[in-house]
Design a protein around this motif. Structure first.
Motif: not given
Length: 131
Positions: A64-79
């Motif tokens: 999923r992308y929003v606002n001119e192709g910006q990804p909805m997921i900006t960061g992921l971190q394995r805890i």
């Protein structure tokens, strides 16, 4: 041999979103299905479909992308990792990015977000955080 399938899932999603791919292919498992369903429910991915590649079941995740192709997921971190498991009680669950992101926990009642876990009064293993 893959030692940490959840990290593999997160890396595939991160790489796919950074490269602006429409879909990402992920090897299938029940745990990955539950995590992807939460991401879909919270609006981080658009859709999940079952497929078969080279005779093995996979999930095709539509990004999923929003606002001119910006990804909805900006960061992921394995805890919690295979070498160091991280468990928290229901009162000790930290907010991700002051409530902007979400944490995914494995509880005795199944996989759920940090908000659901706090609401139900359940603690568990903190798998990852997404923002």
């Amino acid at each position: 041999m893959l030692t940490d399938p959840i990290s593999d899932l997160l890396v595939r999603l991160r790489n796919g979103s950074q490269r602006r791919h429409d879909t990402v292919s992920v090897p299938a498992s029940k745990l990955k299905r539950a995590i992807l369903e939460l991401l879909k429910q919270e609006g981080y991915v658009h859709d999940i479909a079952d497929a078969v590649e080279d005779g093995h079941p996979v999930f095709t995740v539509q990004m999923r992308y929003v606002n001119e192709g910006q990804p909805m997921i900006t960061g992921l971190q394995r805890i919690s990792k295979p070498g160091r498991r991280v468990y928290v009680g229901s009162k000790d669950i930290a907010k991700v990015r002051n409530g902007i992101g979400m944490a995914i926990l494995s509880t005795s009642k199944g996989i759920m977000t940090d908000q659901e876990s706090r609401k139900n009064g359940l603690g568990g293993e903190v798998l990852c955080s997404v923002w």
